[in-house]
Design a protein around this motif. Structure first.
Motif, short mmCIF file in Angstrom:
data_model
loop_
_atom_site.label_atom_id
_atom_site.label_comp_id
_atom_site.label_asym_id
_atom_site.label_seq_id
_atom_site.Cartn_x
_atom_site.Cartn_y
_atom_site.Cartn_z
N TRP A 156 23.81 6.89 -11.51
CA TRP A 156 23.39 6.17 -10.18
C TRP A 156 24.79 5.91 -9.66
O TRP A 156 24.97 5.84 -8.22
N TYR A 157 25.53 5.11 -10.31
CA TYR A 157 27.07 4.73 -9.83
C TYR A 157 27.90 5.82 -9.28
O TYR A 157 28.86 5.46 -8.44
N TYR A 160 26.65 5.97 -5.98
CA TYR A 160 26.78 4.69 -5.35
C TYR A 160 28.25 4.64 -4.87
O TYR A 160 28.54 4.22 -3.69
N PHE A 161 29.24 5.13 -5.51
CA PHE A 161 30.69 5.12 -5.22
C PHE A 161 31.21 6.20 -4.41
O PHE A 161 32.11 5.97 -3.84
N GLY A 166 29.13 1.23 -1.76
CA GLY A 166 29.49 1.42 -3.25
C GLY A 166 30.77 0.71 -3.37
O GLY A 166 31.01 -0.06 -4.42
N LEU A 170 31.44 -2.52 -5.68
CA LEU A 170 32.23 -2.74 -6.96
C LEU A 170 33.36 -3.65 -6.85
O LEU A 170 33.63 -4.57 -7.66
N VAL A 177 28.49 -4.79 -11.72
CA VAL A 177 28.31 -3.39 -12.05
C VAL A 177 28.46 -2.86 -13.56
O VAL A 177 27.63 -2.10 -14.13
N ILE A 181 25.63 -0.94 -16.13
CA ILE A 181 26.28 0.49 -16.89
C ILE A 181 25.99 0.46 -18.53
O ILE A 181 25.58 1.09 -19.03
N TYR A 216 35.48 8.97 -9.42
CA TYR A 216 34.33 9.59 -9.16
C TYR A 216 33.88 10.14 -7.81
O TYR A 216 33.17 11.35 -7.67
#
Length: 313
Positions: A156-157, A160-161, A166, A170, A177, A181, A216
């Motif tokens: 998901w992150y 999000y990033f 996102g 963060l 966060v 994770i 990412y």
């Protein structure tokens, strides 16, 4: 309670791009092994592994990766890139700064990727690797190919990033966060708030958010890489093989990377290779099962000595 301290002073060396903060243990004339951490973790993933290896004669170097802890960029104008070529190049630059010709490179997550990249692009500098989850060089051209939904949910992150929401999330709560994770990555690991808070000190680096977000976005093909790494990224796009000795590990309790028998990645390893599963371990395998990770490092040294002329790093 787990002892998280290294009981060694923090050292620093200057590379072409970074001022790298690291811990060092063991005899200075031993085979050098780099222990490379992942995201969202820090050097304390190796606080139990490092002394085990130092006791077996290794010169153990545990660096904070770019954007983490006390490791800093040399200039304000340098791009805060987290791309895979930069991580691999940092490994070789660190060896240069330490005056080490060849070393073992080991890690998980970002650290495992750095080890794979260094071994694939500079095999003459790497004696062997240990990599959790096997071959970790990203195939960015295939980044739009979807995974099974249950696996996508764990990433998901990544998505999000990609958003400014996102990035803001963060920056505002990196520890929060990381907690989410960690729980997904290692559902059987009973980490404590103290474990998390210890690692989270590395997230206060002023470049942490920029480096993570770029990493990412770049891996999903949504951000360009830095020009200085363009040639290296072009070579990585060809999915180069790892020709040095390798020990690859899969934790059977990794919430995002189901354990395999290693066969699906075998074509990426052309040197001698051992693959094994580590029962009950999740994604942060060195911290969850230090003895299994240390054993893998000893095994890759044995592979090297069996197949090649012994050499000190």
């Amino acid at each position: 309670m787990t002892d998280r301290s290294f009981r060694t002073p923090l050292r620093r060396v200057r590379t072409d791009a970074l001022n790298v903060a690291h811990h060092e243990l063991g005899p200075p004339d031993g085979d050098t092994v780099l222990l490379l951490h992942g995201f969202p973790y820090d050097v304390h993933s190796y606080s139990a592994v490092a002394p085990l290896l130092a006791a077996r004669g290794f010169r153990v170097v545990v660096p904070y990766l770019r954007g983490h802890g006390p490791t800093t960029f040399l200039t304000a104008s340098q791009p805060r890139t987290g791309q895979q070529a930069a991580l691999g190049a940092d490994v070789i630059a660190l060896l240069d700064a330490l005056g080490v010709e060849r070393a073992y490179a080991t890690g998980y997550d970002w650290g495992g990727r750095a080890a794979c990249v260094a071994a694939a692009l500079w095999p003459e500098r790497i004696l062997g690797i240990v990599s959790v989850n096997s071959y970790l060089i990203q195939d960015i051209a295939a980044a739009t190919k979807p995974l099974a939904p249950e696996l996508e949910a764990g990433f998901w992150y990544f998505y999000y990033f990609l958003t400014e929401r996102g990035r803001a999330g963060l920056a505002a709560d990196p520890q929060g966060v990381a907690r989410v994770i960690w729980r997904r990555n290692s559902p059987e690991w009973s980490f404590t708030q103290e474990d998390l808070a210890c690692a989270a000190r590395a997230f206060t680096n002023p470049d942490y958010t920029d480096v993570v977000i770029h990493s990412y976005r770049h891996r999903l093909g949504c951000a360009p890489g830095a020009e200085r790494y363009a040639e290296l990224e072009a070579r990585l796009a060809g999915q180069p093989v790892v020709p040095v000795p390798a020990v690859t590990l899969d934790g059977t309790a990794d919430g995002n990377f189901p354990a395999t028998d290693g066969s699906s990645t075998a074509h990426h390893f052309t040197g001698p290779r051992l693959h094994r599963q580590v029962a009950g371990a999740g994604h942060n395998l060195p911290q969850e099962n230090p003895s299994a990770f240390a054993e893998a490092v000893l095994d890759v040294r044995a592979l090297r000595r069996h197949h090649f002329v012994p050499a000190h790093g």
